[in-house]
Design a protein around this motif. Structure first.
Motif, PDB file in Angstrom:
ATOM      1  N   VAL A  46       0.840  -1.395  -0.083  1.00 16.92           N
ATOM      2  CA  VAL A  46       0.132   0.064   0.148  1.00 16.92           C
ATOM      3  C   VAL A  46       0.899   1.060  -0.074  1.00 16.92           C
ATOM      4  N   HIS A  47       0.328   2.471  -0.374  1.00 18.41           N
ATOM      5  CA  HIS A  47       1.221   3.694  -0.041  1.00 18.41           C
ATOM      6  C   HIS A  47       0.258   4.666   0.247  1.00 18.41           C
ATOM      7  N   THR A  48       1.106   5.708   0.712  1.00 18.23           N
ATOM      8  CA  THR A  48       0.157   6.872   1.326  1.00 18.23           C
ATOM      9  C   THR A  48       0.594   8.212   0.659  1.00 18.23           C
ATOM     10  N   PHE A  49       1.067   8.056  -0.671  1.00 18.55           N
ATOM     11  CA  PHE A  49       1.270   9.351  -1.488  1.00 18.55           C
ATOM     12  C   PHE A  49      -0.343  10.203  -1.629  1.00 18.55           C
ATOM     13  N   GLY A  50      -0.106  11.458  -1.253  1.00 16.58           N
ATOM     14  CA  GLY A  50      -1.413  12.331  -1.436  1.00 16.58           C
ATOM     15  C   GLY A  50      -2.210  12.233  -0.194  1.00 16.58           C
ATOM     16  N   PRO A  74       2.616  10.013   5.624  1.00 12.78           N
ATOM     17  CA  PRO A  74       2.420  10.458   4.103  1.00 12.78           C
ATOM     18  C   PRO A  74       3.570  10.495   3.358  1.00 12.78           C
ATOM     19  N   GLY A  75       3.140   9.912   1.959  1.00 11.79           N
ATOM     20  CA  GLY A  75       4.355   9.841   0.902  1.00 11.79           C
ATOM     21  C   GLY A  75       5.016   8.573   1.046  1.00 11.79           C
ATOM     22  N   ARG A  76       4.809   7.555   1.399  1.00  7.24           N
ATOM     23  CA  ARG A  76       5.619   6.507   1.653  1.00  7.24           C
ATOM     24  C   ARG A  76       4.982   5.355   1.211  1.00  7.24           C
ATOM     25  N   LEU A  77       5.487   4.172   0.901  1.00  6.86           N
ATOM     26  CA  LEU A  77       5.350   3.094   0.199  1.00  6.86           C
ATOM     27  C   LEU A  77       5.652   2.010   1.088  1.00  6.86           C
TER      28      LEU A  77
END
Length: 110
Positions: A46-50, A74-77
């Motif tokens: 999962v990612h937290t981009f945006g 935020p902004g991590r993978l």
């Protein structure tokens, strides 16, 4: 509405992303979440981009046993989770409050 449970204890209200569109959107655009969100098919992670807030993620196998957890800013993978069949996402700090750990067996009750 569904409930995320462990050994008969309700941990949180649970939203289930029932479509690919809902799963792709996940928690994007929100300022937080009361409870948790279940995403299916997350083997690539999962990612937290945006995203606007930290999240806790639990990767679970087909039997809803927690394989591993992560806290993402935020902004991590996340790392891929090849054995995972779903992920549970919650606001950062929730897993600590719930005392959620690797090896816990979760249940979803609707």
């Amino acid at each position: 509405m569904a409930w995320l449970m462990r050994e008969g204890e309700v941990l949180a209200a649970l939203e289930i992303a029932s479509s690919r569109k809902e799963a792709r959107r996940g928690l994007l655009g929100r300022d937080g979440i009361d409870g948790a969100l279940q995403l299916r098919g997350v083997r690539l992670g999962v990612h937290t981009f945006g995203m606007r807030f930290d999240i806790d993620v639990a990767f679970c196998d087909a039997d809803m046993v927690v394989l591993r957890t992560a806290c993402l800013r935020p902004g991590r993978l996340s790392r891929p989770a090849p054995r995972a069949r779903c992920a549970i996402e919650a606001e950062g700090g929730a897993f600590e409050r719930w005392r959620l750990h690797r090896g816990d067996h979760l249940e979803v009750k609707e």
